[in-house]
Structures are given as C-alpha cells and as structure tokens.
Design an enzyme around this catalytic site. Structure first.
Site, short mmCIF file in Angstrom:
data_model
loop_
_atom_site.label_atom_id
_atom_site.label_comp_id
_atom_site.label_asym_id
_atom_site.label_seq_id
_atom_site.Cartn_x
_atom_site.Cartn_y
_atom_site.Cartn_z
N THR A 1 0.84 -1.20 0.00
CA THR A 1 0.00 0.00 0.00
C THR A 1 0.88 1.25 0.00
O THR A 1 1.97 1.23 0.57
CB THR A 1 -0.86 0.01 1.28
OG1 THR A 1 -1.70 -1.12 1.26
CG2 THR A 1 -1.72 1.26 1.39
N GLY A 2 0.36 2.31 -0.61
CA GLY A 2 1.05 3.60 -0.51
C GLY A 2 1.37 4.19 -1.86
O GLY A 2 1.10 3.58 -2.91
N ASP B 1 6.36 -3.96 -1.06
CA ASP B 1 5.61 -2.96 -0.30
C ASP B 1 6.49 -1.73 -0.08
O ASP B 1 7.72 -1.80 -0.25
CB ASP B 1 5.19 -3.57 1.06
CG ASP B 1 4.01 -2.85 1.70
OD1 ASP B 1 3.64 -1.75 1.22
OD2 ASP B 1 3.46 -3.38 2.67
N ASP C 1 7.96 3.25 5.83
CA ASP C 1 8.11 4.63 6.30
C ASP C 1 9.53 4.92 6.77
O ASP C 1 10.03 6.02 6.58
CB ASP C 1 7.08 4.91 7.40
CG ASP C 1 5.66 4.79 6.84
OD1 ASP C 1 5.36 5.53 5.89
OD2 ASP C 1 4.89 3.93 7.31
N LYS D 1 6.26 0.69 9.53
CA LYS D 1 5.25 0.78 8.48
C LYS D 1 3.91 1.18 9.10
O LYS D 1 3.74 1.12 10.30
CB LYS D 1 5.12 -0.57 7.76
CG LYS D 1 6.27 -0.80 6.79
CD LYS D 1 6.11 -2.07 5.98
CE LYS D 1 4.79 -2.24 5.30
NZ LYS D 1 4.41 -1.13 4.41
N GLY D 2 2.99 1.56 8.23
CA GLY D 2 1.66 1.89 8.72
C GLY D 2 1.31 3.35 8.59
O GLY D 2 0.26 3.78 9.08
N GLY E 1 0.16 4.70 6.15
CA GLY E 1 -1.12 4.78 5.44
C GLY E 1 -2.24 4.06 6.19
O GLY E 1 -3.36 3.98 5.70
N GLU F 1 -0.76 -5.48 6.07
CA GLU F 1 0.62 -5.50 5.54
C GLU F 1 1.48 -6.52 6.29
O GLU F 1 2.26 -7.24 5.69
CB GLU F 1 1.25 -4.11 5.66
CG GLU F 1 0.65 -3.13 4.65
CD GLU F 1 1.11 -1.70 4.82
OE1 GLU F 1 0.94 -0.91 3.89
OE2 GLU F 1 1.62 -1.34 5.90
N LYS G 1 13.99 7.55 3.35
CA LYS G 1 13.41 6.63 4.35
C LYS G 1 14.48 5.81 5.09
O LYS G 1 14.16 5.09 6.03
CB LYS G 1 12.46 5.65 3.65
CG LYS G 1 11.41 6.29 2.73
CD LYS G 1 10.17 6.64 3.47
CE LYS G 1 9.02 7.10 2.59
NZ LYS G 1 8.28 6.05 1.95
#
Ligand code: 5RP
Length: 229
Positions: A31-32, A87, A90, A100-101, A103, A109, A127
């Site tokens: 996602t993202g 994937d 962050d 991560k997360g 979004g 995920e 990142k």
C-alpha cells in the site's frame, strides 16, 4: 527533498522492483504512493501478457487500482504462501527492521509479509536510517478499549497521539483506531514490539522486525540500489 523529486525516486524504485515479478508468481502487493507506481508498472506489463498465479494486496486502495488494470485480487486466506511481496515503508534501519503503517494498512501488511517467502521494500533514500527514528510508530487498537490503551501509553511515556482524519479519528479497514507513538529514536525496537504484542487491545503495530529480505532504494543521483540481507 520536494514532493516531485520524491515521487520521481519512488517511481524509479517501483519500476526496478517490478523486474522481480515473474510470470506464474503468487504476488503480494502493498500500500502507498510508492506501491501505486509499482501497480501502474504491473498494469503495463499485464497488457504485454504478464500472467500471475495469484495477487493479494494489503488495502482496498491498492485492490481498486489492481482491478482497474484487470488483475483479479485474491483473499490472503485462499493463498497458501506468496512467492514475493513488494511494499513501501516509512523508515528502514540498517539491519532491515522497519516502521510501516503511515497509510494505516499495517495489520494487513504484516499478515501478508509473514506469509511471503520474500519481502521487498521499495523506498526513496529519505526513508533510510541507521536506527529506527524520524517517524511516529502506528499502533492499531480496538475501539472497545482504545481510551485505556491511550492512557496506558501516556503513563509509559510513549507520547501517544490519535491518528485523525479531518476532525474524526482515523478508522482502519478493520474498524479500529490508530494511536501514533512519538518515540524518536526507538531505543530498543524488539523490546517495544514485545510490549505491544502483549498489550490487550492492541491489534497490531508498525514495527516490522526481521521481516524484510531486500530493499530497493532510489537515490537522488539516480542510482538504484538493490540491497539484500
Ligand atoms: C502504509 C504503509 C506504506 O507502505 C508506507 O506508509 C509508505 O508509503 P509511501 O510509499 O506513500 O511513502 O506502510 O500503511
């Protein structure tokens, strides 16, 4: 780095990662905004005949985009094990641990990641960090006890903040809330992960430790680094 430059780098990393996708694979798609470039590239390859055995994804946003290119998206529970999941992330530490997360899709995920033989993260160079830092840690909590969780995190000195969407609490795909913990840097990620894993009411958290095997990093000078664990 401005957004335009960051998007240019995200796209470079995503297009490079798409080379890892081979016909007949069972593929996990994250996602993202970086993954959105990956999906667009997969869509282009589909037109040229790319045929995958299964595609699973981690959010309704990615699902919609995949379907718009004609991919059938399967439920994770119907697929035994994925060959590779690609994937975004962050933050990624030197040892390949990640946050991560950003979004809000962390629960799916993580479930997709642990059911993949290979996990590849695609990022622009901003990142990458030595130790996990520079990004709030998302924690998904059940609405039933979210206020107690919030107060507990406050008492533990974890500087919690509700994730908001406008003037309402952000609601995840599973109907839960997200509390972002502002700990910078995270001194002992494994200790914090263990604590969160054992906190009642916590559904999942954004510490992805020991899950990623490969990171594709787009650098500002145009170099695409493929770092393997
Ligand atoms: C969503 C995520 C994303 O992978 C992460 O936030 C990176 O997003 P982007 O590619 O837009 O920077 O963990 O929950």
């Amino acid at each position: 780095m401005d957004k335009e430059e960051q998007d240019r780098l995200k796209k470079l990393a995503a297009v490079k990662a798409a080379e890892l996708v081979k016909p007949k694979m069972k593929l996990g798609v994250g996602t993202g905004s970086t993954v959105a470039f990956l999906i667009a590239e997969l869509g282009r390859r589909k037109k040229e005949g790319l045929n995958l055995a299964a595609v699973v994804t981690t959010s309704s946003r990615s699902k919609k985009q995949l379907e718009s290119y004609g991919f059938h998206v399967a439920e994770l529970a119907t697929v035994d094990q994925l060959d590779v999941t690609i994937d975004g992330a962050d933050r990624i530490a030197a040892n390949f641990d990640g946050i991560k997360g950003g979004g809000g899709a962390l629960t799916m995920e993580k479930n997709v990641a642990v059911n993949s033989r290979q996990v590849v993260w695609i990022v622009d160079e901003s990142k990458m960090v030595d130790h996990l830092s520079g990004f709030p840690l998302p924690v998904e909590v059940l609405p039933i006890s979210c206020v107690q969780n919030f107060k507990l995190f406050q008492a533990e000195g974890l500087n919690p903040q509700w994730r908001m969407s406008g003037n309402k609490r952000f609601v995840t795909h599973y109907g839960n809330y997200i509390i972002d913990l502002n700990i910078d840097p995270i001194p002992v990620p494994s200790g914090l992960a263990d604590y969160l894993d054992h906190t009642v009411g916590v559904v999942e958290h954004g510490l992805f430790l020991g899950m990623c095997n490969e990171v594709i990093i787009a650098h500002a000078d145009g170099n695409i680094e493929d770092r393997k664990k």
